[in-house]
Design a protein around this motif. Sequence first.
Motif, PDB file in Angstrom:
ATOM      1  N   ARG A 138       0.852  -1.184   0.000  1.00 44.62           N
ATOM      2  CA  ARG A 138       0.000   0.000   0.000  1.00 44.62           C
ATOM      3  C   ARG A 138       0.893   1.241   0.000  1.00 44.62           C
ATOM      4  O   ARG A 138       1.512   1.587   1.013  1.00 44.62           O
ATOM      5  N   PRO A 139       0.987   1.905  -1.161  1.00 47.51           N
ATOM      6  CA  PRO A 139       1.911   3.044  -1.309  1.00 47.51           C
ATOM      7  C   PRO A 139       1.716   4.132  -0.265  1.00 47.51           C
ATOM      8  O   PRO A 139       2.693   4.743   0.181  1.00 47.51           O
ATOM      9  N   ARG A 140       0.465   4.378   0.166  1.00 49.47           N
ATOM     10  CA  ARG A 140       0.234   5.466   1.121  1.00 49.47           C
ATOM     11  C   ARG A 140       0.867   5.164   2.477  1.00 49.47           C
ATOM     12  O   ARG A 140       1.360   6.077   3.148  1.00 49.47           O
ATOM     13  N   TYR A 141       0.873   3.902   2.858  1.00 49.42           N
ATOM     14  CA  TYR A 141       1.543   3.545   4.112  1.00 49.42           C
ATOM     15  C   TYR A 141       3.050   3.768   3.971  1.00 49.42           C
ATOM     16  O   TYR A 141       3.721   4.218   4.909  1.00 49.42           O
ATOM     17  N   ARG A 142       3.599   3.420   2.800  1.00 51.29           N
ATOM     18  CA  ARG A 142       5.023   3.654   2.564  1.00 51.29           C
ATOM     19  C   ARG A 142       5.340   5.147   2.636  1.00 51.29           C
ATOM     20  O   ARG A 142       6.348   5.560   3.226  1.00 51.29           O
ATOM     21  N   GLU A 143       4.459   5.971   2.053  1.00 48.12           N
ATOM     22  CA  GLU A 143       4.685   7.417   2.063  1.00 48.12           C
ATOM     23  C   GLU A 143       4.671   7.975   3.486  1.00 48.12           C
ATOM     24  O   GLU A 143       5.448   8.873   3.827  1.00 48.12           O
ATOM     25  N   ILE A 144       3.786   7.445   4.327  1.00 51.94           N
ATOM     26  CA  ILE A 144       3.722   7.929   5.716  1.00 51.94           C
ATOM     27  C   ILE A 144       5.007   7.565   6.455  1.00 51.94           C
ATOM     28  O   ILE A 144       5.530   8.357   7.248  1.00 51.94           O
ATOM     29  N   VAL A 145       5.535   6.363   6.196  1.00 54.66           N
ATOM     30  CA  VAL A 145       6.807   5.984   6.821  1.00 54.66           C
ATOM     31  C   VAL A 145       7.904   6.949   6.377  1.00 54.66           C
ATOM     32  O   VAL A 145       8.736   7.391   7.188  1.00 54.66           O
ATOM     33  N   HIS A 146       7.921   7.313   5.086  1.00 53.59           N
ATOM     34  CA  HIS A 146       8.894   8.287   4.587  1.00 53.59           C
ATOM     35  C   HIS A 146       8.726   9.627   5.301  1.00 53.59           C
ATOM     36  O   HIS A 146       9.716  10.295   5.645  1.00 53.59           O
ATOM     37  N   LEU A 147       7.483  10.052   5.529  1.00 50.35           N
ATOM     38  CA  LEU A 147       7.231  11.307   6.229  1.00 50.35           C
ATOM     39  C   LEU A 147       7.780  11.272   7.657  1.00 50.35           C
ATOM     40  O   LEU A 147       8.353  12.252   8.146  1.00 50.35           O
ATOM     41  N   VAL A 148       7.588  10.133   8.329  1.00 51.00           N
ATOM     42  CA  VAL A 148       8.093   9.992   9.699  1.00 51.00           C
ATOM     43  C   VAL A 148       9.614  10.048   9.700  1.00 51.00           C
ATOM     44  O   VAL A 148      10.238  10.692  10.563  1.00 51.00           O
ATOM     45  N   MET A 149      10.239   9.380   8.726  1.00 50.76           N
ATOM     46  CA  MET A 149      11.702   9.388   8.636  1.00 50.76           C
ATOM     47  C   MET A 149      12.219  10.807   8.392  1.00 50.76           C
ATOM     48  O   MET A 149      13.237  11.217   8.971  1.00 50.76           O
ATOM     49  N   ALA A 150      11.510  11.564   7.550  1.00 49.04           N
ATOM     50  CA  ALA A 150      11.910  12.947   7.290  1.00 49.04           C
ATOM     51  C   ALA A 150      11.776  13.805   8.548  1.00 49.04           C
ATOM     52  O   ALA A 150      12.630  14.662   8.831  1.00 49.04           O
ATOM     53  N   HIS A 151      10.708  13.585   9.301  1.00 47.06           N
ATOM     54  CA  HIS A 151      10.504  14.326  10.561  1.00 47.06           C
ATOM     55  C   HIS A 151      11.646  14.026  11.538  1.00 47.06           C
ATOM     56  O   HIS A 151      12.157  14.941  12.218  1.00 47.06           O
ATOM     57  N   LEU A 152      12.059  12.777  11.607  1.00 51.95           N
ATOM     58  CA  LEU A 152      13.156  12.395  12.500  1.00 51.95           C
ATOM     59  C   LEU A 152      14.456  13.078  12.091  1.00 51.95           C
ATOM     60  O   LEU A 152      15.219  13.550  12.946  1.00 51.95           O
TER      61      LEU A 152
END
Length: 687
Positions: free
Chosen positions: A551-565
């Motif tokens: 599910r691409p949207r779940y992958r995108e959210i993980v990327h967002l969290v990584m960017a926030h970190l």
Amino acid sequence: MITDESVREVIDSARIEDVVGDFVNLRRRGNNYSGLCPFHNEKTPSFNVNPARNIYKCFGCGVGGDPVKFLMELEQLSFPDAIRWIAAKYNLQLEEREVSPEVREELQERDSLIITNDFARSYFGDQLHRTEEGKSIGLSYFKQRGFLRETMDTFGLGYAPAARDGLLRAATAAGHKEEQLEKLGLIRNGRDFFYDRVMFTIHNLAGKPIAFAGRVLRKDVKAPKYVNSPESEIYHKSDVLYGMHQARQAVRKLDNVYMVEGYTDVISLHQNGVKNVVATSGTSLTTGQAKLVKRFTENVTLLYDGDKAGIKAALRGVDVLLTADLNVRVVVLPEGQDPDSYMQAVGSTKFEEYLEEQRKDFLFFKADLLLEEAGEDVSRRTAAIRDIGATLALVEDPLKRAAYLQQFSGRLGIQEQLLVNLVNKAIADRRAQSRKDQEREARRRQRSDRQAPHPPTSPTPSEEDDWDNLREPGWVNETDEPAEPVAMTAPVDEPATASDAEMDLGHGYQEKFLLYLLVQHGHKSYDDATSTSVATYLTANVADLLGDFDRPRYREIVHLVMAHLREHGRPPDASWYGSHPDADVRKLAVEAVTSPYTYSPNWQLKYGLRLSQKAPEENHRLAAEIFLRIFRMEKIERKCKENAAEISRLEVAGDLAKLRTHLRVQMKLDEMRMALAKELGTVVLSR
């Protein structure tokens, strides 16, 4: 306690060739000595003793050390006992410092109990060899068994006379207290407990007498055939195997122990050259006994009489050996024979040949026995297969268990994956039972603590593993109700829920639960020492799998969290998801923490677990770890299937260059699967 000065004097005085020479036949080779290693079975000497360096070394099995270590390893002595052994050999006087009165009293009490037992052993031996009653009854019985005087002395055989006060009078006359005789079970109500019986001494590993067993010989007496000493400060039956003191060196050297039922079986086999034999004394095996065996070997061979009913009854006691990760084999003797009688009938050479030829793996032996008994009856055969699956679940080593499963699926006539699921369910059931037992014990302790005047103590953790402690989110009982989710700080739109059909495609459920952990617990600490958050731990360990998300949207959210970190140096909290400018992020985050259904319907079957919305609270770290292991396993499993399909295609196409690359990839994937399976305690199919 022995003073440091005395310990140093003993170590400085001990000569390795003297100490080892008491146990090993050494031959001089130049400046050194060599002999057959006492720690493993060998025909060509590889055991070397170096007097100049005062050490020993076996170039066969790798053991080595100084005189003290040699005694501790070979004789299973504690460090103080090894020091005392060497001091006695060299007639050195040990200086011991004062200890607390309580400790000194306890040590003196234990020593005095062993001294009293040693007096009883000597008394029973004298009665056997020096009295007319003992000679006519006890000695004649042992001679009929074929036991030699040397064997009787080795095992401490004796005779308790028919008079009910002989030992009591002799012991008290020698200065032993009635209180100690009572504690050891040698007297009861002012009279001898053992009388009119032949006696067997039970030794600890150091050869000290810690208990006795008495066998009645008269057939017309209404009394138990055997009576044993009660448990005491020096005797804990569940931690003792009869004959282990006499067998320990042979067990270590031959890397195998034979287990029989009776005392006379041990003595007869030992006398006839089979020295690596112990007895369970007719009781079910215990965890303590399994641990005792594992100190000397990982290989156990059970000797059974040829009685099928008796064998089947004994099968249940073997589980404890499998749980201890011991390799268990079985030898069934001819019908009507026990180890002692069969040894007498065929002689030692034929007996040992029979043991070697008839030895069979326990799991296959049990399967054949149960399936033969079930016959063509479908219900009984199904029950037998479930029983076999439960036994397979006790095998701790995942590689060994996987090898068994490959062979058993054909033997049982069922698909391997079906058997894998059956075994994994049995593992989960065992863990669930362990958790219930732990909780029951905790409640019992709480009740006891409320009644006791002292402060309550914490319940003892389960010996199973960390899975047993996980109750708060995710892996819970079917009756557990989901807890309320953490509320978002900002209002959100209606959740963009996915259909069950869409979620069933691939790993949608698992990816959704990853988002649940990030939203609910990502901001919490994973490791205080390294200032690592749960979000950091999860994202770092799924980064290599992002390309495989379904599910691409779940992958995108993980990327967002990584960017926030990366940007802020800390993880986002729950409010960040609820107020995110991307409406889809808000919707998916709410959906992840509020969906009423289970996140992964498949995981209950494969891993014996069920994910719910119940918050982890204190267990968020453990929840993240276990989730991550299973999540990675699911992704790697799929990679394995895809790579295996590509290997098949390349084989047909004859593309050897690419084929070699994919074979190397498959080997690496299999290594990862096996490592994860070991952490999870589950089974994986080989590819």
